[in-house]
Design a protein around this motif. Structure first.
Motif, short mmCIF file in Angstrom:
data_model
loop_
_atom_site.label_atom_id
_atom_site.label_comp_id
_atom_site.label_asym_id
_atom_site.label_seq_id
_atom_site.Cartn_x
_atom_site.Cartn_y
_atom_site.Cartn_z
N ASN A 1 13.61 -1.37 2.16
CA ASN A 1 14.10 -1.28 0.47
C ASN A 1 14.52 -3.17 -0.12
OD1 ASN A 1 14.38 1.12 1.34
ND2 ASN A 1 15.88 1.02 3.02
N ILE A 2 13.22 -3.19 -1.01
CA ILE A 2 13.22 -4.29 -1.47
C ILE A 2 13.59 -4.05 -3.10
CG2 ILE A 2 11.74 -6.97 -1.47
CD1 ILE A 2 10.73 -5.64 1.09
N ALA B 1 4.31 -3.13 -4.45
CA ALA B 1 4.68 -1.93 -5.08
C ALA B 1 3.83 -0.10 -5.29
CB ALA B 1 5.64 -2.53 -6.47
N ARG B 2 2.80 -0.63 -5.72
CA ARG B 2 1.98 0.17 -4.98
C ARG B 2 1.95 1.34 -3.84
NH1 ARG B 2 -0.23 -2.24 -9.56
NH2 ARG B 2 -2.28 -2.81 -8.36
N HIS B 3 1.82 0.02 -3.14
CA HIS B 3 1.46 0.06 -1.25
C HIS B 3 3.30 1.07 -1.07
CE1 HIS B 3 -2.53 -0.82 -2.64
NE2 HIS B 3 -2.49 0.15 -1.96
N TYR B 4 3.80 0.22 -1.18
CA TYR B 4 4.80 0.35 -0.53
C TYR B 4 6.00 0.99 -1.27
CZ TYR B 4 3.15 -2.45 3.23
OH TYR B 4 1.90 -3.35 3.96
N PRO B 5 6.57 2.66 -1.44
CA PRO B 5 7.53 3.33 -2.85
C PRO B 5 8.66 2.56 -1.34
CG PRO B 5 7.07 4.30 -0.12
CD PRO B 5 6.44 3.37 0.11
N ASN B 6 8.94 1.51 -0.74
CA ASN B 6 10.54 0.97 -1.46
C ASN B 6 11.15 -0.06 -1.38
OD1 ASN B 6 11.88 3.63 -0.06
ND2 ASN B 6 10.97 2.74 2.18
N VAL B 7 10.26 -0.83 -2.41
CA VAL B 7 9.66 -2.07 -2.86
C VAL B 7 9.29 -1.32 -4.41
CG1 VAL B 7 7.92 -4.43 -3.12
CG2 VAL B 7 8.48 -3.35 -1.09
N GLU B 8 10.45 -2.07 -4.91
CA GLU B 8 10.96 -2.44 -6.71
C GLU B 8 11.13 -3.82 -7.15
OE1 GLU B 8 14.39 0.30 -9.62
OE2 GLU B 8 14.75 -0.76 -7.97
N LEU B 9 10.16 -3.19 -8.48
CA LEU B 9 10.07 -4.59 -9.05
C LEU B 9 9.95 -4.33 -10.75
CD1 LEU B 9 6.14 -4.79 -8.75
CD2 LEU B 9 8.20 -6.27 -6.94
N ILE B 10 11.40 -5.43 -10.53
CA ILE B 10 11.87 -5.48 -11.71
C ILE B 10 11.94 -6.29 -12.82
CG2 ILE B 10 14.36 -5.14 -13.11
CD1 ILE B 10 14.93 -4.24 -9.07
N ARG B 11 11.37 -6.04 -13.78
CA ARG B 11 10.97 -6.79 -14.73
C ARG B 11 11.95 -7.84 -15.42
NH1 ARG B 11 5.73 -8.46 -15.34
NH2 ARG B 11 4.61 -6.93 -14.69
N LYS B 12 13.20 -8.65 -15.39
CA LYS B 12 14.11 -9.21 -15.81
C LYS B 12 14.08 -10.02 -15.82
CE LYS B 12 18.47 -7.38 -14.26
NZ LYS B 12 18.23 -8.35 -14.16
#
Length: 196
Positions: free
Chosen positions: A41-42, A57-68
């Motif tokens: 979970n990243i 992030a598209r291939h791993y559902p537990n990876v979230e990109l937060i643009r901020k």
């Protein structure tokens, strides 16, 4: 001073990891985590992300990109933090906030600010060996990884599976089981006798 690190293997599928940085260093750290546990979970915080991170992030559902920009709130609920930017001031700020929140942190390429290191990993099925030089020489760790990767046979995982089955069938208390397993595995460390 000799290496006083205590080797630990985290169950990353049970932990929440924050990576600060969407560039090459962040990509390297995210890849290292996912190679060891695809269910990690990243959360990755950055103003910009490399296309490779967006692909992850598209291939791993537990990876979230937060643009901020990074903020203290990003640490809430996190177990481990990796400061992975090329901005030393930002990395130091992340370190300060992580220490204040009592979250373990690794600051890329800054051993004195690390609570833990990401070592070189050798894996053969269920066998995993972590190599640490205490931050002194990642190059030596990389070379040792290559040597061990070649020296350890791929079939060792099959041996581990069979020993697991044997261990589950053994009778007796813990000490008796250890003695029996030591006798069974003694063949792995005894030198072969040469023909006379």
């Amino acid at each position: 001073m000799e290496n006083q690190l205590f080797p630990v293997f985290f169950k990353l599928n049970r932990l929440r990891v924050l990576v600060v940085g969407g560039g090459n260093i962040g990509l390297e750290k995210a890849n290292a985590i996912l190679q060891n546990c695809a269910e990690s979970n990243i959360s990755i915080v950055s103003l910009d992300f490399l296309p490779e991170l967006e692909d992850i992030a598209r291939h791993y559902p537990n990876v979230e990109l937060i643009r901020k920009p990074f903020s203290c709130g990003d640490l809430l609920g996190k177990d481990l933090v990796i400061a992975a930017t090329n901005d030393k001031t930002l990395n130091y700020t992340v370190w300060e906030k992580a220490k204040g929140a009592k979250v373990l942190i690794n600051v890329a390429d800054t051993p004195e600010l690390c609570d833990f290191y990401l070592g070189s990993i050798v894996q053969k099925g269920n066998l995993k060996i972590a190599i640490s030089t205490n931050g002194k020489s990642p190059t030596v760790a990389k070379r040792l990884k290559q040597v061990l990767q070649e020296a350890i046979p791929d079939t060792l995982d099959e041996v581990l599976q069979k020993l697991h089955i044997i261990r589950d069938k053994l009778k007796g208390d813990f000490a008796a089981k250890v003695k029996q397993l030591n006798n069974i595995t003694d063949v792995l460390v005894k030198p072969e006798k040469e023909d006379a």
